[in-house]
Scaffold this motif. Sequence first.
Motif, PDB file in Angstrom:
ATOM      1  N   ILE A 179       0.849  -1.200   0.000  1.00 61.48           N
ATOM      2  CA  ILE A 179       0.000   0.000   0.000  1.00 61.48           C
ATOM      3  C   ILE A 179       0.880   1.243   0.000  1.00 61.48           C
ATOM      4  O   ILE A 179       0.654   2.184  -0.758  1.00 61.48           O
ATOM      5  N   ASP A 231      -5.579   2.061  -3.703  1.00 56.92           N
ATOM      6  CA  ASP A 231      -6.940   2.047  -3.176  1.00 56.92           C
ATOM      7  C   ASP A 231      -7.856   1.357  -4.181  1.00 56.92           C
ATOM      8  O   ASP A 231      -7.776   1.610  -5.384  1.00 56.92           O
ATOM      9  N   VAL A 268      -8.273  -3.014  -0.723  1.00 58.79           N
ATOM     10  CA  VAL A 268      -7.498  -1.919  -0.140  1.00 58.79           C
ATOM     11  C   VAL A 268      -8.411  -0.716  -0.055  1.00 58.79           C
ATOM     12  O   VAL A 268      -9.048  -0.327  -1.038  1.00 58.79           O
ATOM     13  N   GLY A 269      -8.521  -0.158   1.148  1.00 57.78           N
ATOM     14  CA  GLY A 269      -9.434   0.957   1.362  1.00 57.78           C
ATOM     15  C   GLY A 269      -8.687   2.260   1.453  1.00 57.78           C
ATOM     16  O   GLY A 269      -7.474   2.276   1.615  1.00 57.78           O
ATOM     17  N   PRO A 270      -9.408   3.333   1.359  1.00 61.81           N
ATOM     18  CA  PRO A 270      -8.732   4.611   1.554  1.00 61.81           C
ATOM     19  C   PRO A 270      -8.214   4.665   2.989  1.00 61.81           C
ATOM     20  O   PRO A 270      -8.944   4.420   3.934  1.00 61.81           O
ATOM     21  N   THR A 271      -6.929   4.879   3.124  1.00 62.41           N
ATOM     22  CA  THR A 271      -6.317   4.890   4.447  1.00 62.41           C
ATOM     23  C   THR A 271      -6.048   6.319   4.870  1.00 62.41           C
ATOM     24  O   THR A 271      -5.525   7.115   4.096  1.00 62.41           O
ATOM     25  N   ARG A 329       0.493   7.392  -4.990  1.00 69.50           N
ATOM     26  CA  ARG A 329      -0.405   6.324  -4.529  1.00 69.50           C
ATOM     27  C   ARG A 329      -1.723   6.410  -5.258  1.00 69.50           C
ATOM     28  O   ARG A 329      -2.231   7.468  -5.520  1.00 69.50           O
TER      29      ARG A 329
END
Length: 126
Positions: free
Chosen positions: A25, A32, A76-79, A125
């Motif tokens: 990530i 994402d 994968v989520g928005p972090t 990213r």
Amino acid sequence: MIISLDLTSEVPIYQQLRDRIVEGIADGTLPDGESLPSTRQLAADFGINFHTVNKAYDLLRQQGFVRVNRKTGAVVGPTESDEAFVADWTTRARTLLAEAVAKGVSAAEVLATCQAVLAGFDKPRG
């Protein structure tokens, strides 16, 4: 993304999986919205128990790195950073830096290593 694990390491396999996914990530290889393999598929790929993969995915979910849905699986989520994360991260960084100092690593070496590692994550990213 290619994930490599050391099955002989003292670091638990679920932790290695979690760490490699977080690194993916951070370096942009897992943007994402990217779907992760199913727990059963990843377990079969490595020849490990699917509960081990499930533990890694659950940890990633709890820490806000992925979203888990029964239909779509792990994505994968928005972090985003928050105060609790920053406080925890600072504590862990302090301990890691203390280990380096206690083992005789100079401040210049610590800074150079930190800069080199961060440079590896200096990519756009998702």
